[in-house]
Design a protein around this motif. Sequence first.
Motif, PDB file in Angstrom:
ATOM      1  N   GLY A  42       0.780  -1.224   0.000  1.00 54.09           N
ATOM      2  CA  GLY A  42       0.000   0.000   0.000  1.00 54.09           C
ATOM      3  C   GLY A  42       0.815   1.279   0.000  1.00 54.09           C
ATOM      4  N   LYS A  43       2.134   1.143  -0.097  1.00 52.90           N
ATOM      5  CA  LYS A  43       2.999   2.323  -0.078  1.00 52.90           C
ATOM      6  C   LYS A  43       3.820   2.406  -1.359  1.00 52.90           C
ATOM      7  N   ASP A  89      10.181  -1.664   9.014  1.00 55.75           N
ATOM      8  CA  ASP A  89      11.129  -1.965   7.943  1.00 55.75           C
ATOM      9  C   ASP A  89      10.628  -3.092   7.051  1.00 55.75           C
ATOM     10  N   THR A  90       9.528  -3.709   7.430  1.00 59.01           N
ATOM     11  CA  THR A  90       8.966  -4.801   6.638  1.00 59.01           C
ATOM     12  C   THR A  90       8.571  -4.312   5.249  1.00 59.01           C
ATOM     13  N   ALA A  91       9.099  -4.980   4.228  1.00 59.42           N
ATOM     14  CA  ALA A  91       8.858  -4.566   2.844  1.00 59.42           C
ATOM     15  C   ALA A  91       9.546  -5.559   1.913  1.00 59.42           C
ATOM     16  N   VAL A  92       9.262  -5.411   0.635  1.00 58.87           N
ATOM     17  CA  VAL A  92      10.074  -6.069  -0.381  1.00 58.87           C
ATOM     18  C   VAL A  92      11.206  -5.102  -0.727  1.00 58.87           C
ATOM     19  N   TYR A  93      12.417  -5.595  -0.656  1.00 60.24           N
ATOM     20  CA  TYR A  93      13.591  -4.784  -0.940  1.00 60.24           C
ATOM     21  C   TYR A  93      14.113  -5.107  -2.335  1.00 60.24           C
TER      22      TYR A  93
END
Length: 118
Positions: A42-43, A89-93
């Motif tokens: 969502g970001k 910090d949770t995300a796909v990097y």
Amino acid sequence: QVHLVESGGGLVQAGGSLRLSCAASSSIFTFLNMGWYRQAPGKQRELVARISGGSSTNYLGSVKGRFTISRDNAKKTVYLQMNSLKPEDTAVYYCNAGGSVQVPGGSWGQGTQVTVSS
């Protein structure tokens, strides 16, 4: 176009550490600006850290002092050491090649999931 392959993501508890790696296939890797971006659900995708061909660095404000970007030109690899991880910090990097601070380059890796549990 640069082929990029990320590795090192995973699940970690808050306060833990992970190191991401991005291997690049480019004969001019030494001269390439390299960056790590992330995108949470969502970001918008955001620049987390960038290292120039001359090894100058830039960081997103919220990761300064916790994350360190580095490069090994002999191995054509860029790293992101992430310490004191937080749930936000949770995300796909994603690894990126050839961009500036303002604009990402045209080459992207496939992404690696980082999940930080509270």
